[in-house]
Motif scaffolding. Structure first.
Motif, PDB file in Angstrom:
ATOM      1  N   ARG A  70       0.840  -1.200   0.000  1.00 28.60           N
ATOM      2  CA  ARG A  70       0.000   0.000   0.000  1.00 28.60           C
ATOM      3  C   ARG A  70       0.871   1.245   0.000  1.00 28.60           C
ATOM      4  NH1 ARG A  70      -4.026   0.655   5.050  1.00 28.60           N
ATOM      5  NH2 ARG A  70      -2.229  -0.446   5.919  1.00 28.60           N
ATOM      6  N   ALA A 146     -12.690  -3.094  -5.127  1.00 29.45           N
ATOM      7  CA  ALA A 146     -12.505  -2.288  -3.920  1.00 29.45           C
ATOM      8  C   ALA A 146     -12.616  -3.151  -2.675  1.00 29.45           C
ATOM      9  CB  ALA A 146     -13.543  -1.161  -3.887  1.00 29.45           C
ATOM     10  N   GLN A 147     -13.493  -4.149  -2.709  1.00 24.24           N
ATOM     11  CA  GLN A 147     -13.634  -5.056  -1.575  1.00 24.24           C
ATOM     12  C   GLN A 147     -12.355  -5.851  -1.360  1.00 24.24           C
ATOM     13  OE1 GLN A 147     -16.800  -7.897  -2.034  1.00 24.24           O
ATOM     14  NE2 GLN A 147     -16.607  -8.681   0.049  1.00 24.24           N
ATOM     15  N   ARG A 150      -9.803  -3.673   0.314  1.00 21.56           N
ATOM     16  CA  ARG A 150     -10.070  -3.533   1.761  1.00 21.56           C
ATOM     17  C   ARG A 150      -9.646  -4.796   2.509  1.00 21.56           C
ATOM     18  NH1 ARG A 150     -14.741  -0.960  -0.292  1.00 21.56           N
ATOM     19  NH2 ARG A 150     -15.984  -2.861  -0.041  1.00 21.56           N
ATOM     20  N   VAL A 153      -5.910  -4.639   3.069  1.00 16.73           N
ATOM     21  CA  VAL A 153      -5.564  -3.676   4.119  1.00 16.73           C
ATOM     22  C   VAL A 153      -5.876  -4.248   5.494  1.00 16.73           C
ATOM     23  CG1 VAL A 153      -6.149  -1.434   5.111  1.00 16.73           C
ATOM     24  CG2 VAL A 153      -5.809  -1.661   2.641  1.00 16.73           C
ATOM     25  N   THR A 154      -7.064  -4.839   5.655  1.00 16.96           N
ATOM     26  CA  THR A 154      -7.469  -5.389   6.946  1.00 16.96           C
ATOM     27  C   THR A 154      -6.526  -6.506   7.392  1.00 16.96           C
ATOM     28  OG1 THR A 154      -9.794  -4.860   6.528  1.00 16.96           O
ATOM     29  CG2 THR A 154      -9.335  -6.531   8.191  1.00 16.96           C
ATOM     30  N   THR A 189      -6.779 -11.063  -3.585  1.00 14.92           N
ATOM     31  CA  THR A 189      -6.780  -9.625  -3.851  1.00 14.92           C
ATOM     32  C   THR A 189      -6.422  -9.286  -5.290  1.00 14.92           C
ATOM     33  OG1 THR A 189      -6.203  -9.133  -1.541  1.00 14.92           O
ATOM     34  CG2 THR A 189      -5.761  -7.412  -3.172  1.00 14.92           C
TER      35      THR A 189
END
Length: 314
Positions: A70, A146-147, A150, A153-154, A189
């Motif tokens: 990221r 987008a999911q 996320r 990232v989580t 991802t």
């Protein structure tokens, strides 16, 4: 343990980048030159946090490893072959491919990312019928949705905050679980050529004999850092066949069954533990549980009491 390198010396920065990633040519503009590279090891995976307070261009040889993460600040653009990717703060990226050289332009960039050896992906997914682990290939540089971004990232934040750089990272089962979770998240991802659906052969081979072999292996090796690939190999099937066999005959997954077996071992350790010297956290980490709250929830569901109550029963 965190390894930290920081310098304002451009030659030292180029040497560190080359030794850490791959041979590269480093061209800097401007008079601000600060490079900071922090690394943590989580099982077979590394987590990096790199901050560069400067503008620079890189021409790099193939990394031979997968790098995905990221952008926290600044701008980060790279070209791999004919493909170009421009990234700004908040973007999730996959940097090049292991066998491809790349060029990048970086302006005051702040990045955090995972570094993974490609063959490790065979621990969590099949390349496909008759295809070697080397056949794994990511087909795009940005998340599929987008999911999915996320989810990355989580997962990354959870492993960074709860495992990396902590005493828990020294526990082989916990570190291995965390690393494979990140690898599985990477596959979920970014676009790839991994085949997820069971084939006709997978459906045919998901019989009770396969399940018995897998269960016997898990029961005998729960104390070891075993992966889905290890269990599948012991059962002489693919990971997809293994997953189908557990769903079909036990209505669970190989991972959930392994967690249940390790929970039983944790239960025995708590029963035998001395409250003066044994902690719930240490027992949980020993058996691969990073989150105290999740361990407590699983334990309470299985045994009807908190793990601390079991420990105090001695």
């Amino acid at each position: 343990m965190t390894t930290l390198f920081e310098t304002t010396d451009l030659d030292a920065a180029e040497q560190m980048l080359t030794s850490t990633y791959s041979a590269m040519r480093f061209t800097v503009s401007g008079d601000r030159h600060l490079a900071r590279i922090a690394r943590n090891t989580v099982g077979p995976v590394e987590l990096h946090h790199n901050t560069f307070t400067m503008q620079f261009h890189i021409e790099a040889d193939p990394m031979r490893r997968l790098t995905m993460g990221r952008v926290l600040g600044g701008s980060f653009s790279y070209r791999c072959g004919s493909e170009r990717c421009d990234n700004e703060p908040g973007d999730i990226f996959l940097l090049a491919r292991p066998d491809d050289p790349y060029q990048s332009v970086n302006i005051d960039v702040d990045l955090e990312f995972a570094v993974i050896d490609p063959p490790l992906l065979a621990q969590v997914a099949d390349a496909g019928p008759g295809r070697p682990a080397a056949a794994f290939r990511f087909t795009g540089f940005h998340p599929i949705s987008a999911q999915a971004a996320r989810l990355w990232v989580t997962t990354y934040d959870y492993i960074r905050d709860n495992v990396a750089g902590t005493a828990a990272a020294r526990e082989p089962l916990l570190a291995g679980n965390a690393a494979r979770l990140l690898m599985a998240t990477a596959l979920a991802t970014f676009p790839s050529n991994v085949i997820a659906d069971p084939s006709i052969e997978d459906r045919r081979d998901a019989h009770p004999v396969t399940l018995r072999r897998a269960v016997a292996f898990i029961d005998s090796n729960a104390h070891r850092d075993v992966s889905p690939g290890d269990v599948a190999a012991a059962a002489h099937v693919t990971i997809r066949t293994l997953q189908l066999a557990f769903r079909r005959h036990l209505d669970t997954t190989p991972g959930a069954y392994l967690r249940r077996v390790r929970l039983e071992h944790a239960h025995r350790d708590l029963l035998a533990g001395d409250p003066a010297h044994t902690t719930v956290g240490a027992v949980a980490a020993r058996w691969g549980f990073a989150s105290h709250s999740r361990f407590t929830a699983h334990y309470h569901a299985a045994y009807g009491q908190a793990p601390s109550e079991t420990l105090r029963r001695r």
